[in-house]
Scaffold this motif. Sequence first.
Motif, short mmCIF file in Angstrom:
data_model
loop_
_atom_site.label_atom_id
_atom_site.label_comp_id
_atom_site.label_asym_id
_atom_site.label_seq_id
_atom_site.Cartn_x
_atom_site.Cartn_y
_atom_site.Cartn_z
N GLY A 252 0.81 -1.21 0.00
CA GLY A 252 0.00 0.00 0.00
C GLY A 252 0.84 1.26 0.00
N PRO A 253 0.21 2.44 0.17
CA PRO A 253 0.93 3.72 0.14
C PRO A 253 2.05 3.79 1.16
CG PRO A 253 -1.44 4.08 0.00
CD PRO A 253 -1.25 2.63 0.29
N ALA A 254 3.19 4.35 0.74
CA ALA A 254 4.40 4.55 1.56
C ALA A 254 5.04 3.24 1.97
CB ALA A 254 4.12 5.41 2.78
N ARG A 255 4.71 2.16 1.25
CA ARG A 255 5.30 0.86 1.56
C ARG A 255 6.43 0.57 0.58
NH1 ARG A 255 7.21 -2.50 4.94
NH2 ARG A 255 6.73 -4.70 4.73
N PRO A 256 7.66 0.37 1.07
CA PRO A 256 8.76 0.02 0.16
C PRO A 256 8.84 -1.49 -0.05
CG PRO A 256 9.62 0.47 2.34
CD PRO A 256 8.12 0.55 2.45
N VAL A 257 8.98 -1.92 -1.30
CA VAL A 257 9.11 -3.35 -1.60
C VAL A 257 10.14 -3.55 -2.70
CG1 VAL A 257 6.82 -4.19 -0.90
CG2 VAL A 257 7.11 -3.15 -3.15
N MET A 258 10.70 -4.76 -2.73
CA MET A 258 11.61 -5.13 -3.80
C MET A 258 10.80 -5.91 -4.84
SD MET A 258 15.31 -6.96 -3.44
CE MET A 258 14.71 -8.55 -2.89
N VAL A 259 10.84 -5.44 -6.08
CA VAL A 259 9.98 -5.99 -7.14
C VAL A 259 10.82 -6.76 -8.14
CG1 VAL A 259 8.45 -5.38 -9.06
CG2 VAL A 259 8.24 -4.18 -6.88
N LEU A 260 10.35 -7.97 -8.50
CA LEU A 260 10.97 -8.78 -9.54
C LEU A 260 10.01 -8.88 -10.72
CD1 LEU A 260 12.71 -9.64 -7.06
CD2 LEU A 260 12.72 -11.93 -7.99
N GLY A 261 10.55 -8.86 -11.94
CA GLY A 261 9.70 -9.06 -13.11
C GLY A 261 9.87 -8.03 -14.21
N LEU A 262 10.68 -6.98 -13.97
CA LEU A 262 10.90 -5.98 -15.01
C LEU A 262 11.85 -6.52 -16.07
CD1 LEU A 262 11.26 -2.80 -12.77
CD2 LEU A 262 9.48 -3.17 -14.47
N ALA A 263 11.62 -6.11 -17.33
CA ALA A 263 12.44 -6.60 -18.44
C ALA A 263 13.80 -5.91 -18.49
CB ALA A 263 11.70 -6.40 -19.76
N SER A 264 13.89 -4.69 -17.96
CA SER A 264 15.16 -3.96 -17.93
C SER A 264 15.26 -3.20 -16.61
CB SER A 264 15.25 -2.98 -19.12
OG SER A 264 14.16 -2.09 -19.11
N VAL A 265 16.40 -2.57 -16.38
CA VAL A 265 16.64 -1.90 -15.09
C VAL A 265 16.22 -0.43 -15.18
CG1 VAL A 265 18.39 -1.30 -13.37
CG2 VAL A 265 18.57 -3.43 -14.63
N PRO A 266 15.26 0.03 -14.36
CA PRO A 266 14.90 1.46 -14.36
C PRO A 266 15.96 2.29 -13.64
CG PRO A 266 13.65 0.29 -12.68
CD PRO A 266 14.47 -0.74 -13.40
N ARG A 267 15.85 3.61 -13.75
CA ARG A 267 16.78 4.50 -13.06
C ARG A 267 16.18 4.94 -11.73
NH1 ARG A 267 17.41 9.09 -17.45
NH2 ARG A 267 15.16 8.97 -17.14
N ALA A 268 17.06 5.33 -10.81
CA ALA A 268 16.57 5.88 -9.53
C ALA A 268 15.77 7.14 -9.82
CB ALA A 268 17.75 6.20 -8.61
N GLY A 269 14.56 7.19 -9.27
CA GLY A 269 13.72 8.37 -9.47
C GLY A 269 12.69 8.21 -10.56
N ASP A 270 12.73 7.10 -11.33
CA ASP A 270 11.72 6.87 -12.37
C ASP A 270 10.36 6.60 -11.73
OD1 ASP A 270 13.24 7.26 -14.61
OD2 ASP A 270 13.73 5.16 -14.93
N THR A 271 9.31 7.20 -12.28
CA THR A 271 7.97 6.97 -11.76
C THR A 271 7.49 5.58 -12.18
OG1 THR A 271 7.04 8.07 -13.69
CG2 THR A 271 7.32 9.40 -11.71
N LEU A 272 6.76 4.95 -11.28
CA LEU A 272 6.21 3.62 -11.56
C LEU A 272 4.69 3.72 -11.58
CD1 LEU A 272 7.06 0.16 -10.41
CD2 LEU A 272 4.92 1.05 -9.52
#
Length: 632
Positions: free
Chosen positions: A362-382
């Motif tokens: 939920g909101p303000a919850r940090p998680v480690m996500v698996l499944g992206l095809a490439s590596v995003p940059r720090a600060g990219d919106t999800l």
Amino acid sequence: MRGRKSKRAKRQEFEQMQAPSLGGVQVPRGNGRTVVRLRHGSSLNDFADKIDANPASLVTVLFHLGEMATATQSLDEDTFGTLAVELGYVIEMVSAEEEDRELLGAFDIDLDQELADEDDEQLQPRPPVVTVMGHVDHGKTKLLDAIRSTDVVAGEAGGITQHIGAYQVRHVHEGVDRALTFIDTPGHEAFTAMRARGAQVTDIAILVVAADDGVMPQTIEALNHAQAAGVPIVVAVNKVDKEGANPAKIRQQLTEYNLVAEEYGGDTMFVDVSAKQNQGIDSLLEAVLLTADAALDLRANPDKDARGVAIEANLDKGRGAVATVLVQSGTLHVGDAIVAGTAHGRVRAMFDEHGETVTAAGPARPVMVLGLASVPRAGDTLLVASDERTARQIAEKREAAERAALLAKRRKRISLEDFTQALQQGKVETLNLVLKGDVSGAVEALEDALLKIDVGEEVDLRVIHRGVGAITQNDVNLATVDNAIIIGFNVKYAERVEELADREGVDVRFYSVIYQAIDDVEAALKGMLKPEYEEAQLGTAEVREVFRSSKFGNIAGSLVRSGEIRRNTKARVLRNGTVVGDNLTIESLKRFKDDATEVREGYECGIGLGSFNNIEIGDTIETWEMREKPRS
């Protein structure tokens, strides 16, 4: 019948109306007020699509206007402006944010409208997001460890293995069990790099200052970054258990930087802590929650598709692209199709800070996500898309737009010359400066002199950061975020920073005389700056050996690193980014035993700087000349 025009005459007249005056090619013309919106880095193909024209015709017209370009080449705003005036159009360049908003709008995703449509009933309280900042040896890591060890949910007393760069702890505040999210960034460089991409992640900053050491350069730097972001600050005075600790001195020092403690009548909470003795940690968490409740409205809607930001990401050999994501609104579920910047994929699995699987965040919850095809940059919106195909299309269009923008000529953010013009257009109210010098006294003197410049109430001057030493990547990041101009006094770029400044379009000025800097800034504020000459770098050489000669003085055996070294040109000597010799001349230049007029990149040479003998191995010799700059 004589008064009627034939069909052929009518067609010729129509074609003449459609054709521009140059080149005789047929291009649909505007009425002088027709607006065409183009993104930065657009090509003639993009312009042709907007006005329903043949790209080859636009190439011809542009050629007759004195510009040569291919149909697929990315062009700058000025070139499009010249072409548009000729064809009767008005060009409106779209910023990266607007462009991305339009791109998402094409997929029925309107982030602004989502927020506007939410009413108070849908919004629920969320935990504050906290970043810990401060000087290098003032105990940030120890403090984070101490905070983690108070996490009652973890069930462990002591060092908990941290799997991701963000985690939550819980604290009972006024009888209520409250959560706090901490982002463990590598320092304020990452904090600013994320802000440079538009990611306003942090709600509150904890500024850590050692009670036995006092306010240090990085303390001030971290403070400047937090204040530039408009983030409330809680000060943690650490190491109060050590001998020589003086918490009152810290409070007094920070009043000079607009951080006034509550006990002195200010509004900043100061908490004395000892991370080593686990002392004052609860009080610090209380202060953070009190500041959050008093200064911020921390609410979000959990009942919608997730929106968030990538805090950090890396490529794992076994698991592929792994991203640490902070959900800002909505709820992220396993199986959601997601897009983060130019990366896309489907959430295969999520883990919390203890490595345990999570099915929903939920909101303000940090998680480690698996499944992206490439590596995003720090600060990219999800964001969560309706399906994986949509996510892939959004990512591909973003990637194409980024590639085109990079190919276009670099965009100047703001320079002293166009400051007045930007002010007239209402784009700038304040001239932001970053000051760097060789010694702190010179920086303070320069800052005092600049802040005394008074040119009326229409424009203000603000120094957002000052420091000692070479101009770093961090300085350029800060200037990028706040449209600032960097002024270097007797210093130069650190390694590889010039390329970053050039790429980001940050205006960097170098001075060795304090009055020149003051005159330039004052002239810019008065709108009278009309530079006629500018310094152009010709080449740099690294000193590999120093040969002593009683006849010619010291000779620098050097390797030309960039450009070319020419005899009789102006030169300066840099040592660790600081100027140690300026306004010198290349008086002798040799290749082996032969005199040379110029030596190119990659070749070795012997350089004589006349009577200047303060040369050491590892120094950099930089040559330059003054070139006439056309008045704008």
